[in-house]
Design a protein around this motif. Structure first.
Motif, PDB file in Angstrom:
ATOM      1  N   TRP A   1      46.561  22.456  24.059  1.00 10.87           N
ATOM      2  CA  TRP A   1      44.535  22.806  23.586  1.00 10.87           C
ATOM      3  C   TRP A   1      43.234  22.086  24.127  1.00 10.87           C
ATOM      4  CZ3 TRP A   1      45.394  27.923  23.591  1.00 10.87           C
ATOM      5  CH2 TRP A   1      46.167  28.342  22.918  1.00 10.87           C
TER       6      TRP A   1
ATOM      7  N   LEU B   1      43.372  22.697  28.204  1.00 17.17           N
ATOM      8  CA  LEU B   1      43.477  23.841  28.251  1.00 17.17           C
ATOM      9  C   LEU B   1      41.414  23.372  28.358  1.00 17.17           C
ATOM     10  CD1 LEU B   1      44.100  26.286  29.292  1.00 17.17           C
ATOM     11  CD2 LEU B   1      43.856  27.245  27.531  1.00 17.17           C
TER      12      LEU B   1
ATOM     13  N   ARG C   1      40.249  22.230  30.927  1.00 14.12           N
ATOM     14  CA  ARG C   1      40.390  22.850  32.511  1.00 14.12           C
ATOM     15  C   ARG C   1      38.914  23.931  32.599  1.00 14.12           C
ATOM     16  NH1 ARG C   1      44.651  22.691  35.925  1.00 14.12           N
ATOM     17  NH2 ARG C   1      43.632  24.751  36.948  1.00 14.12           N
TER      18      ARG C   1
ATOM     19  N   MET D   1      40.885  28.139  35.069  1.00 11.85           N
ATOM     20  CA  MET D   1      41.819  29.153  34.593  1.00 11.85           C
ATOM     21  C   MET D   1      43.162  28.039  35.569  1.00 11.85           C
ATOM     22  SD  MET D   1      42.630  29.712  31.658  1.00 11.85           S
ATOM     23  CE  MET D   1      44.548  30.419  30.969  1.00 11.85           C
TER      24      MET D   1
ATOM     25  N   PRO E   1      49.504  30.492  33.849  1.00 16.92           N
ATOM     26  CA  PRO E   1      48.737  29.866  32.578  1.00 16.92           C
ATOM     27  C   PRO E   1      49.719  29.944  32.050  1.00 16.92           C
ATOM     28  CG  PRO E   1      47.610  32.538  32.399  1.00 16.92           C
ATOM     29  CD  PRO E   1      47.941  32.818  33.637  1.00 16.92           C
TER      30      PRO E   1
ATOM     31  N   TRP F   1      51.582  27.135  33.129  1.00 17.89           N
ATOM     32  CA  TRP F   1      50.509  25.858  32.394  1.00 17.89           C
ATOM     33  C   TRP F   1      51.163  25.702  31.730  1.00 17.89           C
ATOM     34  CZ3 TRP F   1      47.678  25.086  28.927  1.00 17.89           C
ATOM     35  CH2 TRP F   1      46.945  23.061  29.499  1.00 17.89           C
ATOM     36  N   VAL F   2      50.833  25.931  30.333  1.00 14.49           N
ATOM     37  CA  VAL F   2      51.807  25.442  29.091  1.00 14.49           C
ATOM     38  C   VAL F   2      52.533  25.239  28.811  1.00 14.49           C
ATOM     39  CG1 VAL F   2      51.823  26.335  27.061  1.00 14.49           C
ATOM     40  CG2 VAL F   2      50.077  27.586  28.304  1.00 14.49           C
TER      41      VAL F   2
END
Length: 177
Positions: free
Chosen positions: A41, A44, A47, A53, A57, A60-61
């Motif tokens: 988190w 993120l 970012r 973003m 996603p 990326w996670v």
């Protein structure tokens, strides 16, 4: 990640995926799943102020969780936690331990020297490095062996009260004033 509702929507959409990926990688990494989640988190969030973003996603996670797991594994190999169960022999050569021990012994001997009556002689005899028996201490001090226990108790009580009075009370802070 856009500000406002867009950011909340992304967090809401990715929450389950981040949690599942962190749980899947945590045990192998030797880390807590919550720690991996938090690190992802934070990435993120960084970012959000940086490149924005990611295009995919979910991908990326997964990559972020795996990267954090690798970091946790490297950290676990380098770091060794202090265990309270280590024996004093493990610390015998530690300079800090030697200095602190010397200071404590010096303070104790100084405090014992300020005690009233026969207490200093009694406690010095009991603190002797050769660890004498009650019979030896009684012979050295010229008193009965049966009176050593009660006298020792009174002397230690006096020492305890004296040392408690010397402890500096912490300064008040914040709302305590």
């Amino acid at each position: 990640m856009a500000a406002g509702d867009g950011g909340r929507a992304v967090v809401h959409a990715l929450h389950a995926l981040v949690r599942a990926e962190a749980r899947a990688e945590a045990q192998a990494a030797g880390a807590e799943a919550a720690d991996l989640e938090q690190a992802v988190w934070l990435r993120l969030l960084e970012r959000r102020t940086g490149p924005g973003m990611p295009e995919d996603p979910a991908r990326w996670v997964r990559a972020a969780v795996r990267a954090e797991a690798r970091t946790a594994r490297r950290r676990a190999r380098r770091e060794r936690a202090y265990t309270g169960g280590e024996s004093p022999a493990d610390w015998a050569g530690c300079p800090e331990r030697i200095a602190v021990g010397a200071d404590e012994r010096r303070a104790l001997r100084t405090a014992v020297g300020r005690l009233p009556g026969r207490c200093p002689r009694l406690l010095e005899a009991m603190l002797a490095p050769h660890d004498p028996t009650y019979r030896e201490i009684a012979g050295e001090l010229g008193m009965s062996q049966g009176s050593l226990g009660p006298m020792r108790s009174r002397c230690l009580g006096c020492l305890r009260r004296m040392l408690a009075a010397e402890v500096v009370a912490p300064e008040l802070r914040g709302k305590e004033r």
